[in-house]
Design an enzyme around this catalytic site. Structure first.
Site, PDB file in Angstrom:
ATOM      1  CB  CYS A   4      27.372 -27.325  12.849  1.00  0.00           C
ATOM      2  SG  CYS A   4      28.477 -25.562  12.106  1.00  0.00           S
ATOM      3  CG  ASP A   5      27.195 -31.382  13.413  1.00  0.00           C
ATOM      4  OD1 ASP A   5      25.614 -30.644  13.174  1.00  0.00           O
ATOM      5  OD2 ASP A   5      27.109 -31.603  11.931  1.00  0.00           O
ATOM      6  CB  CYS A  27      30.447 -27.958  11.392  1.00  0.00           C
ATOM      7  SG  CYS A  27      30.324 -26.982  12.105  1.00  0.00           S
TER       8      CYS A  27
END
Ligand SMILES: Cc1cc2nc3c(=O)[nH]c(=O)nc-3n(C[C@H](O)[C@H](O)[C@H](O)COP(=O)(O)OP(=O)(O)OC[C@H]3O[C@@H](n4cnc5c(N)ncnc54)[C@H](O)[C@@H]3O)c2cc1C
Length: 307
Positions: A139-140, A136
């Site tokens: 997200c990261d 993701c």
């Protein structure tokens, strides 16, 4: 047990759209979602191809609009995981089993539990998940500011996520096993014009290496067999999808686990419908999932009327 008209499994685009159409048709329904409502789109930075938004819309915003629309119409969206279900032939309803032992009853069920990103299946992947291996970018990606990353894959998701990563990473290797990308032409063009993306064609990742964190990936060229190493701080993997259908009866699934449906989203089991990424021949896009959800809800309505 009070028996509902309809239970919708999953609150991604397909499930929420089914809930909107189901509520407008006057059905007594519940939506069961194991995580937060929104599905895979919650992990998407921006959506540029959902009609009605002239400018790209953040994934979370699109999904919170769908959720609010379903709730405004009165949809009962519950937080739990569906583990399985059985048909009660004597009383003609489905017994739906939730995590923790709770049972619900419904005359019809729509399976809209979507799909999950597939693992690469190479040494180091599991060990470094959360320590440099991610599925993701939204997200990261921020953990890799001015660092070097690799994206593995060549479809739309891989291309979109590689472009997003360049907002943070100084260099993004895009490793693809074929000699050209599979994603939309416009995305391919953006990737090839992006000075921070380095395409690595005809190449597979054979292992992810490091001491405490990811330090490199080992590669093999598919045409020449030549082995190589690329020094990276992070690896983002987008190599396909696995349908979330373990809770469904084997008899309605294709060999790859996708649900077989007709054009009305009917499975071969009367009263059971399927919509979205988990079904066979889906183009795995939000617009298709919402259309499937609407079709499944109206088919469920017709089915209930026919009982
Ligand atoms: C990184 C990324 C970027 C993308 N970008 C785009 C894009 O720009 N445009 C586009 O059109 N599409 C995009 N897609 C694809 C799009 O997200 C999917 O096509 C769409 O989300 C499918 O919707 P769905 O409702 O079928 O499934 P999902 O979105 O997968 O939703 C299924 C829901 O069911 C829940 N669930 C699963 N199992 C259970 C269970 N047993 N019990 C209860 N709940 C369960 C899940 O938690 C999930 O919320 C992207 C996907 C990814 C991963």
């Amino acid at each position: 047990m009070k028996i509902k008209d309809l239970i919708i499994a999953g609150a991604g685009p397909a499930g929420l759209s089914a809930a909107i159409y189901g509520m407008r048709a006057g059905m007594d329904l519940a939506v069961i979602e194991k995580l937060a409502p929104g599905g895979q789109v919650m992990t998407t930075y921006e959506v540029e191809n959902y009609p009605g938004f002239a400018e790209p819309v953040p994934g979370w915003e699109l999904m919170s609009r769908m959720e609010n629309q379903a709730r405004r119409l009165g949809a009962d969206i519950r937080s739990s995981q569906i583990e399985g279900f059985a048909w009660n032939d004597a009383e003609k309803y489905f017994r739906v089993a939730l995590a923790g032992g709770e049972m619900l009853g419904a005359r019809a069920v729509i399976a809209a539990t979507g799909a999950s990103l597939m693992k690469l299946g190479v040494p180091g992947e599991a060990d470094f998940t959360g320590r440099g291996v991610s599925y993701c970018a939204t997200c990261d990606a921020a953990f890799f500011r001015e660092k070097v990353t690799a994206v593995v894959g060549g479809g739309n998701t891989a291309l979109e996520e590689a472009i997003y990563l360049t907002k943070f990473s100084s260099k993004v290797y895009l490793v693809h096993r074929r000699d050209q990308f599979r994603g939309a032409k416009l995305l391919q063009q953006r990737v090839l014009e992006n000075p921070r993306i380095v395409p690595v064609f005809d190449t597979v990742v054979t292992s992810i290496n490091g001491e405490l964190r990811v330090e490199s990936v080992s590669t093999a060229n598919k045409k020449t067999g030549e082995a190589g190493t690329i020094a990276v701080d992070g690896v983002f993997i987008f190599v396909g999808y696995q349908p979330n259908t373990a809770w469904l009866p084997r008899g309605i699934l294709a060999a790859n686990g996708e649900v077989i449906v007709d054009m009305h989203m009917r499975t071969t089991m009367p009263g059971l419908f399927a919509a979205g990424d988990l079904r066979k021949d889906s183009i795995r896009q939000i617009v298709a999932a919402t259309a499937d959800g609407a079709t499944a809800a109206l088919s469920a309505y017709e089915y209930l009327e026919s009982l």
